[in-house]
Design a protein around this motif. Structure first.
Motif, short mmCIF file in Angstrom:
data_model
loop_
_atom_site.label_atom_id
_atom_site.label_comp_id
_atom_site.label_asym_id
_atom_site.label_seq_id
_atom_site.Cartn_x
_atom_site.Cartn_y
_atom_site.Cartn_z
N ARG A 163 0.81 -1.22 0.00
CA ARG A 163 0.00 0.00 0.00
C ARG A 163 0.84 1.28 0.00
NH1 ARG A 163 -5.40 -0.56 1.14
NH2 ARG A 163 -6.10 -2.69 1.54
N LEU A 164 2.13 1.16 0.32
CA LEU A 164 3.00 2.34 0.30
C LEU A 164 3.99 2.31 -0.85
CD1 LEU A 164 3.70 3.21 4.04
CD2 LEU A 164 2.32 4.45 2.37
N GLY A 165 3.74 1.48 -1.85
CA GLY A 165 4.55 1.55 -3.06
C GLY A 165 4.39 2.90 -3.73
N ARG A 166 5.48 3.44 -4.28
CA ARG A 166 5.36 4.72 -4.99
C ARG A 166 4.38 4.61 -6.14
NH1 ARG A 166 7.78 9.81 -4.94
NH2 ARG A 166 7.90 9.21 -2.76
N TYR A 167 4.33 3.43 -6.77
CA TYR A 167 3.32 3.14 -7.78
C TYR A 167 2.53 1.92 -7.35
CZ TYR A 167 5.85 6.26 -10.94
OH TYR A 167 6.45 7.35 -11.51
N LEU A 168 1.27 1.88 -7.75
CA LEU A 168 0.43 0.70 -7.56
C LEU A 168 0.15 0.09 -8.93
CD1 LEU A 168 -2.12 2.07 -4.93
CD2 LEU A 168 -0.03 0.75 -4.52
N LEU A 169 0.38 -1.21 -9.04
CA LEU A 169 0.21 -1.94 -10.28
C LEU A 169 -0.97 -2.88 -10.15
CD1 LEU A 169 1.37 -2.81 -13.11
CD2 LEU A 169 2.66 -4.56 -11.85
N TYR A 170 -1.92 -2.78 -11.08
CA TYR A 170 -3.14 -3.56 -11.05
C TYR A 170 -3.29 -4.41 -12.30
CZ TYR A 170 -4.65 -0.13 -7.53
OH TYR A 170 -4.74 0.66 -6.41
N THR A 171 -3.92 -5.57 -12.13
CA THR A 171 -4.52 -6.28 -13.25
C THR A 171 -6.03 -6.22 -13.07
OG1 THR A 171 -2.67 -7.80 -13.57
CG2 THR A 171 -4.80 -8.48 -14.44
#
Length: 269
Positions: free
Chosen positions: A247-255
């Motif tokens: 949740r604290l990633g600089r970016y969030l990657l989704y499928t």
């Protein structure tokens, strides 16, 4: 100090004139290297890939297009900045990639699909109306189609400001950039809850999510040597999909996967 790139008439930030900055300090440095290393591991795990055509929306210099093209996917790269597209065309010569100079909003006219696979990485946060752009992406998907979406994480931006001592800025929730400065703080950073809500509006289901650069951007000192760098990469890989770290990633990657044939715009009315 401002740079030479104005906002578009729609209020979006495009990246004309910033090829050297993206190629050098962004993708040529450790932040970009870590981001690409994480994608190299996560994309095959998070997506069902069988060589299907890919639409790369806001594909920039073409790193993501190259990744897919080298794995047998015919790619259409959609990018509004002409010099970015020229650089991508030169770098991707010989690969099965076609190029379209157009913004995301022109997708229905310039690359209508429907597409079984769309990638849109680090684009929505630079648009004045990311919700409408999300709907455009959803409507471009075929039923059962997959959207690989990466967004700049608003919660991580808040945390980064606190770590840097910008306490009042964080309290005031003044996190957005203007889109006119060289530091390139996104004008529309996004939180996970917003992606969840928009997915529900548009008939998309979240099949998986990961954080990109969950530790790197909070380090007091960069890795001192190659061994420390490899330890950092190992930590990023181990915890990128683990609570609470992703949740604290600089970016969030989704499928995201399209569940049915109804238009997202119909659902939003």
């Amino acid at each position: 100090m401002t740079d030479s790139t104005p906002l578009s008439p729609a209020g979006d930030r495009h990246f004309d004139g910033l090829v050297e900055k993206f190629a050098g300090s962004l993708y040529g440095g450790p932040r970009g290297a870590l981001r690409l290393a994480m994608l190299d591991e996560l994309l095959p795990a998070m997506l069902q890939l069988d060589g299907q055509p890919l639409l790369d929306v806001g594909g920039g210099l073409g790193q993501l297009s190259a990744w897919f093209a080298r794995r047998g996917h015919p790619v259409t790269l959609l990018e509004p900045a002409g010099d970015m597209l020229d650089q991508a065309r030169e770098a991707l010569g010989g690969l099965p990639v076609s190029f379209v100079q157009a913004p995301l909003q022109a997708l229905p006219e310039r690359a209508p699909g429907p597409w079984s696979l769309i990638a849109c990485h680090a684009v929505l946060e630079w648009l004045s109306d990311p919700r409408a752009a999300f709907a455009t992406l959803a409507d471009g998907l075929a039923p059962g189609g997959q959207l690989s979406l990466m967004v700049f994480n608003r919660d991580a931006l808040r945390m980064s400001n606190v770590v840097k001592g910008n306490l009042q800025k964080a309290l005031d929730d003044r996190l957005e950039g203007t889109g006119r400065r060289q530091r390139l703080t996104p004008i529309s950073p996004l939180c996970h809850e917003r992606i969840v809500a928009w997915s529900q509006e548009c008939g998309l289901s979240i099949h998986s999510v990961a954080g990109i650069r969950i530790f790197h951007d909070y380090l007091r000192q960069p890795p001192a040597n190659e061994d420390d760098w490899q330890r950092l990469v190992a930590l990023e890989r181990r915890y990128c999909q683990a609570e609470p770290h992703w949740r604290l990633g600089r970016y969030l990657l989704y499928t995201l996967v399209k569940e049915g044939e109804q238009s997202c715009r119909e659902n939003r009315r």
